[in-house]
Design a protein around this motif. Structure first.
Motif: not given
Length: 337
Positions: A59-63, A247-249
């Motif tokens: 998810t988010g940046i990582g994806r 993001t979902e952080i």
């Protein structure tokens, strides 16, 4: 006097128009800042034949980082905690990029046992590793003690990535020019190091972001000390600030705070795709070839971290503590001889 009275009704309208104009200007400035100076789509680097690992890639940046690397024809390993969410990301990245060499592997950075099992599997499957992106992190985590006796935030955001990186260094040395990217934050400037926090003691009360800030400082210090230990190995390591990103952080914060954050973020924060840019820059750009031990800001420029993050003695002390708490055998740290 009568003339001034004539224009009185226009004053509120004028005030509103001025506020609107200022808001528009601010919005345009923010949009321009969000564009950045380096654009992944204009970078022609091809990663065919190279292998990359991205933690927190579901998810988010990582994806978006993983998707960019896959678009460049890399073999990409999504290191995720959730089989379900990671599987969805794997299928989506394959669909979007046409690269079927994208694979999910389970990793929970809060568990040193999980880290070791992940590395064991990777070493059986891979002959080399060219890019490692330590992206997975949590903010606002409930400060419990893990089954291994470690504070949850520090285990997730620092000790897990610390152990993971060290155990993978042998594979990275098989590459001619491997790169490690640690996703930190400008919030490291607010961080502090308290040894008692590692085992969940003396935790800051009523400061939901304090432990996150502390771990981001640890990311910076880890990057500094690891750089010193990687001289003449062909492996570089840098830390990045992705910017203030939607993001979902914040998923572990209370609902009201998340709503406020998201409403503000619609106008002023970067998207996850925009937030991935500085990390991609460090991972693939020719400009960062051979560059190590730097802190890259959200606009892809080298900048100075906080004075505390530049404290070499503190970086060495943090390394020694982390090595002890993770049970890292010095023979596997990948230190240059």
């Amino acid at each position: 006097m009568e003339l001034s009275l004539l224009f009185l009704p226009l004053r509120p309208l004028t005030s509103h128009l001025v506020c609107l104009a200022v808001s528009v200007v601010l919005f345009l400035i923010v949009k321009l800042q969000r564009r950045g100076r380096w654009r992944p789509r204009e970078c022609p680097v091809d990663l065919n034949g190279k292998t990359a690992i991205v933690t927190g890639a579901n998810t988010g940046i990582g994806r978006y980082i993983a998707q960019d690397l896959a678009q460049r024809n890399a073999r990409v390993i999504l290191a995720c905690r959730s089989l379900e969410r990671g599987g969805r990301a794997e299928r989506e990245i394959r669909r979007r990029t046409g690269n079927n060499n994208v694979h999910l592997r389970i990793l929970d950075t809060s568990s040193m046992e999980s880290v070791r099992k992940f590395v064991e599997q990777i070493k059986k499957e891979e002959k080399r590793l060219d890019i490692l992106v330590n992206n997975a992190a949590g903010s606002g985590l409930k400060e419990t003690i893990t089954s291994e006796g470690l504070g949850l935030s520090i285990a997730t955001n620092h000790l897990g990535p610390f152990l993971l990186t060290n155990l993978l260094l042998d594979l990275m040395k098989c590459s001619q020019s491997a790169r490690i990217v640690n996703v930190s934050s400008m919030n490291h400037k607010k961080g502090k190091i308290d040894i008692r926090h590692f085992k969940g003691e003396n935790l800051p009360r009523f400061q939901v972001a304090a432990m996150y800030n502390n771990t981001k400082l640890m990311n910076m210090l880890f990057t500094r000390e690891l750089c010193n230990r990687l001289h003449h190995t062909g492996v570089t390591v840098n830390a990045v600030h992705p910017g203030v990103v939607m993001t979902e952080i914040l998923r572990d914060y209370n609902l009201l705070l998340r709503i406020i954050f998201n409403l503000i973020g619609i106008f002023f924060f970067k998207s996850s795709e925009e937030g991935a840019v500085s990390t991609i820059y460090c991972a693939v750009s020719k400009e960062m070839e051979g560059v190590s031990g730097k802190y890259i800001d959200s606009d892809c420029s080298v900048t100075l971290p906080s004075p505390t993050a530049q404290d070499q003695a503190l970086a060495k002390k943090l390394w020694d503590i982390s090595e002890s708490l993770t049970g890292l055998d010095k023979r596997t740290t990948g230190e240059s001889s």
